[in-house]
Structures are given as structure tokens and as C-alpha cells.
Motif scaffolding. Structure first.
Motif, PDB file in Angstrom:
ATOM      1  N   ASP A 138       0.853  -1.190   0.000  1.00 15.64           N
ATOM      2  CA  ASP A 138       0.000   0.000   0.000  1.00 15.64           C
ATOM      3  C   ASP A 138       0.888   1.239   0.000  1.00 15.64           C
ATOM      4  O   ASP A 138       1.594   1.518   0.981  1.00 15.64           O
ATOM      5  CB  ASP A 138      -0.895  -0.019   1.235  1.00 15.64           C
ATOM      6  CG  ASP A 138      -1.877   1.147   1.275  1.00 15.64           C
ATOM      7  OD1 ASP A 138      -1.755   2.077   0.445  1.00 15.64           O
ATOM      8  OD2 ASP A 138      -2.761   1.128   2.148  1.00 15.64           O
ATOM      9  N   VAL A 139       0.843   2.001  -1.094  1.00 16.61           N
ATOM     10  CA  VAL A 139       1.756   3.139  -1.231  1.00 16.61           C
ATOM     11  C   VAL A 139       1.505   4.210  -0.178  1.00 16.61           C
ATOM     12  O   VAL A 139       2.404   5.004   0.139  1.00 16.61           O
ATOM     13  CB  VAL A 139       1.669   3.757  -2.644  1.00 16.61           C
ATOM     14  CG1 VAL A 139       2.070   2.739  -3.694  1.00 16.61           C
ATOM     15  CG2 VAL A 139       0.275   4.315  -2.925  1.00 16.61           C
ATOM     16  N   SER A 140       0.304   4.241   0.383  1.00 11.46           N
ATOM     17  CA  SER A 140       0.015   5.235   1.420  1.00 11.46           C
ATOM     18  C   SER A 140       0.802   4.961   2.696  1.00 11.46           C
ATOM     19  O   SER A 140       0.904   5.842   3.567  1.00 11.46           O
ATOM     20  CB  SER A 140      -1.486   5.270   1.722  1.00 11.46           C
ATOM     21  OG  SER A 140      -1.924   4.072   2.344  1.00 11.46           O
ATOM     22  N   GLU A 141       1.350   3.764   2.813  1.00 18.36           N
ATOM     23  CA  GLU A 141       2.137   3.394   3.985  1.00 18.36           C
ATOM     24  C   GLU A 141       3.636   3.547   3.756  1.00 18.36           C
ATOM     25  O   GLU A 141       4.431   3.248   4.644  1.00 18.36           O
ATOM     26  CB  GLU A 141       1.828   1.936   4.379  1.00 18.36           C
ATOM     27  CG  GLU A 141       0.368   1.660   4.698  1.00 18.36           C
ATOM     28  CD  GLU A 141      -0.091   2.427   5.928  1.00 18.36           C
ATOM     29  OE1 GLU A 141       0.729   2.600   6.856  1.00 18.36           O
ATOM     30  OE2 GLU A 141      -1.266   2.863   5.956  1.00 18.36           O
ATOM     31  N   TRP A 142       4.021   4.003   2.590  1.00 12.42           N
ATOM     32  CA  TRP A 142       5.448   4.084   2.267  1.00 12.42           C
ATOM     33  C   TRP A 142       6.138   5.295   2.889  1.00 12.42           C
ATOM     34  O   TRP A 142       7.360   5.341   2.971  1.00 12.42           O
ATOM     35  CB  TRP A 142       5.638   4.098   0.754  1.00 12.42           C
ATOM     36  CG  TRP A 142       5.371   2.779   0.098  1.00 12.42           C
ATOM     37  CD1 TRP A 142       4.936   1.634   0.687  1.00 12.42           C
ATOM     38  CD2 TRP A 142       5.529   2.470  -1.289  1.00 12.42           C
ATOM     39  NE1 TRP A 142       4.802   0.623  -0.236  1.00 12.42           N
ATOM     40  CE2 TRP A 142       5.161   1.118  -1.467  1.00 12.42           C
ATOM     41  CE3 TRP A 142       5.940   3.203  -2.396  1.00 12.42           C
ATOM     42  CZ2 TRP A 142       5.205   0.479  -2.701  1.00 12.42           C
ATOM     43  CZ3 TRP A 142       5.974   2.571  -3.641  1.00 12.42           C
ATOM     44  CH2 TRP A 142       5.613   1.218  -3.789  1.00 12.42           C
ATOM     45  N   GLY A 143       5.386   6.305   3.227  1.00  6.87           N
ATOM     46  CA  GLY A 143       6.004   7.519   3.742  1.00  6.87           C
ATOM     47  C   GLY A 143       6.772   8.278   2.678  1.00  6.87           C
ATOM     48  O   GLY A 143       7.747   8.978   2.974  1.00  6.87           O
ATOM     49  N   TYR A 144       6.319   8.161   1.450  1.00  9.03           N
ATOM     50  CA  TYR A 144       7.002   8.786   0.319  1.00  9.03           C
ATOM     51  C   TYR A 144       6.017   9.650  -0.457  1.00  9.03           C
ATOM     52  O   TYR A 144       4.915   9.206  -0.777  1.00  9.03           O
ATOM     53  CB  TYR A 144       7.582   7.712  -0.597  1.00  9.03           C
ATOM     54  CG  TYR A 144       8.092   8.233  -1.910  1.00  9.03           C
ATOM     55  CD1 TYR A 144       9.222   9.053  -1.953  1.00  9.03           C
ATOM     56  CD2 TYR A 144       7.453   7.927  -3.110  1.00  9.03           C
ATOM     57  CE1 TYR A 144       9.692   9.551  -3.158  1.00  9.03           C
ATOM     58  CE2 TYR A 144       7.921   8.413  -4.309  1.00  9.03           C
ATOM     59  CZ  TYR A 144       9.038   9.223  -4.331  1.00  9.03           C
ATOM     60  OH  TYR A 144       9.501   9.726  -5.522  1.00  9.03           O
ATOM     61  N   VAL A 145       6.405  10.877  -0.732  1.00 11.76           N
ATOM     62  CA  VAL A 145       5.573  11.778  -1.519  1.00 11.76           C
ATOM     63  C   VAL A 145       6.180  11.896  -2.909  1.00 11.76           C
ATOM     64  O   VAL A 145       7.285  12.408  -3.059  1.00 11.76           O
ATOM     65  CB  VAL A 145       5.467  13.170  -0.875  1.00 11.76           C
ATOM     66  CG1 VAL A 145       4.579  14.080  -1.717  1.00 11.76           C
ATOM     67  CG2 VAL A 145       4.923  13.056   0.545  1.00 11.76           C
ATOM     68  N   PRO A 146       5.517  11.408  -3.955  1.00 10.75           N
ATOM     69  CA  PRO A 146       6.100  11.426  -5.304  1.00 10.75           C
ATOM     70  C   PRO A 146       6.287  12.832  -5.836  1.00 10.75           C
ATOM     71  O   PRO A 146       5.565  13.763  -5.470  1.00 10.75           O
ATOM     72  CB  PRO A 146       5.078  10.645  -6.141  1.00 10.75           C
ATOM     73  CG  PRO A 146       3.792  10.774  -5.388  1.00 10.75           C
ATOM     74  CD  PRO A 146       4.174  10.798  -3.941  1.00 10.75           C
ATOM     75  N   ASN A 147       7.285  12.960  -6.706  1.00  6.31           N
ATOM     76  CA  ASN A 147       7.588  14.210  -7.425  1.00  6.31           C
ATOM     77  C   ASN A 147       8.006  15.359  -6.505  1.00  6.31           C
ATOM     78  O   ASN A 147       7.958  16.514  -6.903  1.00  6.31           O
ATOM     79  CB  ASN A 147       6.375  14.649  -8.276  1.00  6.31           C
ATOM     80  CG  ASN A 147       5.896  13.555  -9.202  1.00  6.31           C
ATOM     81  OD1 ASN A 147       6.690  12.961  -9.920  1.00  6.31           O
ATOM     82  ND2 ASN A 147       4.605  13.271  -9.178  1.00  6.31           N
ATOM     83  N   LYS A 148       8.421  15.039  -5.264  1.00  6.87           N
ATOM     84  CA  LYS A 148       8.801  16.082  -4.317  1.00  6.87           C
ATOM     85  C   LYS A 148      10.255  15.986  -3.864  1.00  6.87           C
ATOM     86  O   LYS A 148      10.740  16.850  -3.145  1.00  6.87           O
ATOM     87  CB  LYS A 148       7.889  16.038  -3.080  1.00  6.87           C
ATOM     88  CG  LYS A 148       6.400  16.140  -3.375  1.00  6.87           C
ATOM     89  CD  LYS A 148       6.048  17.421  -4.109  1.00  6.87           C
ATOM     90  CE  LYS A 148       4.537  17.497  -4.345  1.00  6.87           C
ATOM     91  NZ  LYS A 148       4.172  18.678  -5.161  1.00  6.87           N
ATOM     92  N   GLY A 149      10.953  14.929  -4.236  1.00  2.00           N
ATOM     93  CA  GLY A 149      12.355  14.785  -3.862  1.00  2.00           C
ATOM     94  C   GLY A 149      12.557  14.544  -2.380  1.00  2.00           C
ATOM     95  O   GLY A 149      13.579  14.924  -1.815  1.00  2.00           O
TER      96      GLY A 149
END
Length: 286
Positions: free
Chosen positions: A145-156
């Protein structure tokens, strides 16, 4: 079977190597195109691969319909157990899944999405798989589940974790380099994907006018795949040293010697490049 690669996303700007890649929209139901039956033999069908719209974009209530719409634009690679998108992911497609468009170039319909880092492409694949009711291929710290990755795409942003790949999953994913190159050859023996003449099949430094172009404007290869020589480089799953990942195909920014079917290179997985994008594959029979 599960394979693992180290993921390290670092804060910072784009590297010197700037690439662009794809946009393909899961469909808004507003155009009258009929991306009906995909033919892999000669690439000649009546659909408009430049207007791939996998879903109606209204909601996720019918994942089967969404998947079927996407799969119409996938080519089953002869003799192999995977299918591959006939075009690079377009900006419309990318935005319909990710909610934003990071691309440098815009203003035309069906431009390839670019300035997509490797991690963004991985997240796109999992989000699309979930939207289509398929098992996501990638996991971070065991979580799909990408919501659990702690990663915001396209933000570096930063992420010091592992991305793993479930080879038994039936969702969308990035191709391995070997899969990409096999598909790019199209069952033919040309230097470029579909021809000995680079102008017939690709956008590169001498003919691109320093920009990307809408997908599927050039001649396809023998499997019906477009733009596998030039336009934008395409991320693959394979890793290099440290956080580097492979990409194939060359781009509008490259000379023809980097647009052949055998060309591959490495770029930092966090690089936002205006000539680097991707296309998706899906394992069949799963």
C-alpha cells in the motif's frame, strides 16, 4: 519469488541528465476513439495508441473495466510471458493515476510523461494495479500500500528503505532490461526499433526540435510498439551500483547512437530528467 533492491531517495534537484517520459490517461470518456483490438503481428490496427485511456477516470468502482481498457493497449510479446504497453506512459495517463503531472514539456496532447524519478514510476505501477484490482508488484518494508510508504512522489523527499518485487504478482510493473530490449527488437534485426532508418521510428537530437513529441507518431516495430527508439528514455527495474537504475531506448536529447535497441544506461533513481519516462508491463497467466 521476491527480489530486493535498495531504495534511497535523497532531497535535491534534478541531475544533469534530464529525461522525459509518459502520459497515458485511464480515460475520461470524452473522446470517441475506439482503442479496441490490439494486434501484435504488424502493429496495424484501427485504434489510436496516442490516445490510450484505460478507464473513465470517474471512480474505481469497476476495476475489471479499467483493467480491460488498459489491456487493450498492451501488446502480448510473442513467445514470452508478459505484455507491454504499446506507447510510453503519457502525461494524461500519469496524472489520472498520480494526481499531478511533473513534466517539463506540455501544451500538446499525448506527450510522454517525463521528469519522473524511478521511485515515482514504481509508485505509479502499484497505484494502477490497485485501481485495476490486481496484486501490486512492489513493496516497501513489506508493504504494498503506497500510502504506507512515507514517500511523496515528485517532491524529492527522503526514503531509506527497500523496494522489493514480487515476481508472482499479476500487477503492472517496470520491465527488466532484457524484457525491454527483446520487445524493442520486435522480432526483427534492425538497429533501431522497427527500422534501420532512425527518422522512420524515433525522435532524437537531430529531428526533435529539442522537445518531446506526442506518442505513436512514428512507425511501430514488428510487435506494434511505438517510440522505443528516442522520444524519452524508459526506466527499467534493473539496478546498477548504489541507487542507480537502468533505462533504455535513448531520447529526443540523444544522438542516434544512443537510440538503438541494445542501448542501455544508468541514472540515479532520484533524478528528475526532462527526457526520461517509462512504459509498463504485466506478467501474463497470473
Amino acid at each position: 519469488m521476491e527480489t530486493q533492491l535498495s531504495v534511497q531517495v535523497l532531497r535535491g534537484g534534478a541531475d544533469v541528465d534530464k529525461n522525459n517520459s509518459g502520459e497515458i490517461k485511464p480515460s475520461d470518456g470524452k473522446d470517441g476513439s475506439n482503442p479496441s483490438e490490439t494486434k501484435s503481428s504488424d502493429g496495424k490496427d484501427d485504434s489510436n495508441p496516442g490516445e490510450t485511456k484505460p478507464s473513465d477516470g470517474k471512480d474505481d468502482s469497476n476495476p475489471d473495466e479499467t483493467k480491460q481498457n488498459i489491456d487493450r493497449q498492451m501488446i502480448l510479446v510473442p513467445g514470452r510471458t508478459y505484455s507491454i504497453l504499446k506507447t510510453e506512459v503519457t502525461q494524461e495517463f500519469y496524472e489520472s493515476v498520480m494526481g499531478e503531472n511533473p513534466s517539463e514539456f506540455n501544451g500538446e496532447k499525448n506527450l510522454s510523461v517525463e521528469k519522473v524519478i524511478w521511485y515515482d514510476a514504481v509508485e505509479f505501477c502499484n497505484k494502477l494495479s490497485a485501481k485495476c484490482g490486481l496484486t501490486p508488484v512492489y513493496a516497501v518494508a513489506g508493504e504494498t500500500d503506497v500510502s504506507e510508504w512515507g514517500y511523496v512522489p515528485n517532491k524529492g523527499n527522503q526514503m531509506y528503505k527497500y523496494v522489493t518485487q514480487d515476481e508472482n504478482a499479476n500487477g503492472y510493473r517496470l520491465p527488466a532490461v532484457e524484457e525491454w530490449q527483446y520487445a524493442a527488437k520486435g522480432g526483427q534485426e534492425f538497429k533501431y526499433s522497427g527500422s534501420y532508418n532512425s527518422d522512420e521510428v524515433g525522435w532524437y537530437y537531430d529531428n526533435s526540435e529539442n522537445k518531446t513529441h506526442p506518442v505513436a507518431q512514428k512507425k511501430p516495430n514488428g510487435y506494434g510498439l511505438y517510440d522505443m527508439s528516442g522520444n524519452v528514455g524508459e526506466w527499467c527495474w534493473d539496478s546498477g551500483i548504489d541507487e542507480y537504475r537502468c533505462y533504455c531506448g535513448g531520447s529526443w536529447y540523444h544522438n542516434t547512437d544512443r537510440c538503438g535497441v541494445d542501448y542501455k544506461n544508468l541514472s540515479g533513481a532520484r533524478n528528475t530528467c526532462f527526457d526520461l519516462g517509462f512504459r509498463i508491463v504485466r506478467s501474463t497467466g497470473k
